[in-house]
Write an enzyme that holds these catalytic residues in place. Sequence first.
Site, short mmCIF file in Angstrom:
data_model
loop_
_atom_site.label_atom_id
_atom_site.label_comp_id
_atom_site.label_asym_id
_atom_site.label_seq_id
_atom_site.Cartn_x
_atom_site.Cartn_y
_atom_site.Cartn_z
N ASP A 29 0.88 -1.15 0.00
CA ASP A 29 0.00 0.00 0.00
C ASP A 29 0.94 1.22 0.00
O ASP A 29 2.10 1.09 0.34
CB ASP A 29 -0.84 -0.08 1.29
CG ASP A 29 -1.52 1.20 1.64
OD1 ASP A 29 -2.35 1.64 0.85
OD2 ASP A 29 -1.22 1.75 2.71
N ASP A 226 -7.20 -1.48 4.33
CA ASP A 226 -6.29 -2.55 3.90
C ASP A 226 -6.61 -3.88 4.56
O ASP A 226 -6.11 -4.92 4.14
CB ASP A 226 -4.83 -2.19 4.22
CG ASP A 226 -4.37 -0.95 3.48
OD1 ASP A 226 -4.81 -0.77 2.33
OD2 ASP A 226 -3.59 -0.18 4.04
P1 ADP Z 1 -3.60 4.52 0.19
O1 ADP Z 1 -4.23 3.47 -0.65
O2 ADP Z 1 -2.55 5.29 -0.56
O3 ADP Z 1 -3.13 4.07 1.52
P2 ADP Z 1 -6.23 5.41 1.07
O4 ADP Z 1 -6.93 4.26 0.40
O5 ADP Z 1 -6.21 5.47 2.55
O6 ADP Z 1 -4.76 5.61 0.48
O7 ADP Z 1 -6.90 6.74 0.55
C1 ADP Z 1 -6.99 6.96 -0.84
C2 ADP Z 1 -7.33 8.38 -1.15
O8 ADP Z 1 -8.61 8.69 -0.61
C3 ADP Z 1 -6.39 9.39 -0.55
O9 ADP Z 1 -5.29 9.62 -1.38
C4 ADP Z 1 -7.30 10.61 -0.43
O10 ADP Z 1 -7.35 11.28 -1.67
C5 ADP Z 1 -8.65 10.03 -0.13
N1 ADP Z 1 -8.94 10.00 1.32
C6 ADP Z 1 -9.05 8.91 2.10
N2 ADP Z 1 -9.34 9.22 3.38
C7 ADP Z 1 -9.38 10.57 3.40
C8 ADP Z 1 -9.63 11.53 4.44
N3 ADP Z 1 -9.86 11.20 5.71
N4 ADP Z 1 -9.60 12.84 4.08
C9 ADP Z 1 -9.36 13.22 2.84
N5 ADP Z 1 -9.12 12.36 1.82
C10 ADP Z 1 -9.13 11.07 2.08
MG MG Z 2 -2.67 3.34 3.59
#
Ligand code: ADP
Ligand code: MG
Length: 330
Positions: A29, A226
């Site tokens: 991730d 995840d």
């Molecule tokens: P990754 O897969 O990189 O770990 P996430 O799946 O947690 O990222 O989140 C994916 C995207 O969703 C982030 O890049 C953001 O754009 C948006 N996002 C998720 N949670 C939040 C939040 N609490 N506030 C703002 N944007 C969020």
């Molecule tokens: Mg993450």
Amino acid sequence: MGGASKLGVLVKGSNYLEILADVDTIVFDKTGTLTKGSFAVTEIAPVGMTEDKLLELAAYAEHYSTHPIAVSVQKAFGQPVDATRIAGAEELAGRGIKAQINGQQVLAGNAKLMREFGIEPEDKQLVGTVIHLAVAGQYAGYALVEDELKPDAKTAIDALKKQGIRQTVMLTGDSDAVGQKVGAQLGLNKVYTQLLPGDKVEKVEELLQAASGKGKLAFVGDGINDAPVLARADVGIAMGGLGSDAAIEAADIVIMNDEPSRIAAVRRVAQKTLGIVKQNIVFALGVKAVVLILGALGFATMWAAVFADVGVSVIAILNAMRALRVPKDI
Ligand code: ADP
Ligand code: MG
């Protein structure tokens, strides 16, 4: 497992060490796993309000979230939040937050979230994670936040490749620009971007199917979103410091200090341990077989029998204790 714990890695069962030794595909991730997950707000571009107001609304919306982005927004706002003004806050995994603030619906998240609610966000092809904001169905601007790679991320990927890992893959819910940049910096084989939690499971299913018979797949993650993928992979590895409780619970192996390079180190421990196990099996059965044959032919003494039984056990245990000695470097 004791050896791994000296490296600050919690392994929840010996079978996971066995699988880890056979892993040839590692899926990561991005946020919080390969990157620090501590975002700095680098730009605020409001539409129809002041910068301070936009930051305040974002901080209120993110109040109940523990996502690394949310924590960073709180920090940038730096003032106490009056929680009575927030109602019905809801985290939409992989997209952002929906909440009622002062009775108005506020959305804070990525472009996907905006489009879901029929709002067209500004699209400036920024390299960085963009938090779009909408108030009562109207687009209200964005804040740009930037993350950094973990200092040992590159070393970790290089070390894993040197160990013979066939494929390194990154899955992220973030934008394509950010994902591709991180992928290129680290030299990952494949990068998939703009994924929702469900898409991550699907991608891992695909990779599991494509994996050659013996090669196993490990997934490394940190977020609530995840958890399903951590459970689905042959072996799930979670970041214990930054990681959410759900991720730590669903994982088979937990890295307490969040350093991705520990994966290479614990894989070395796994391979060494498996080597010792095989040595012991061959040695113990071999000696017993020889003494058995000698006994049948009338050559074995009582002492030879004692050695083949107790002696072999003691030697095998001493050999197994080598597994506790772990190299600190990778
Ligand atoms: P990754 O897969 O990189 O770990 P996430 O799946 O947690 O990222 O989140 C994916 C995207 O969703 C982030 O890049 C953001 O754009 C948006 N996002 C998720 N949670 C939040 C939040 N609490 N506030 C703002 N944007 C969020
Ligand atoms: Mg993450």
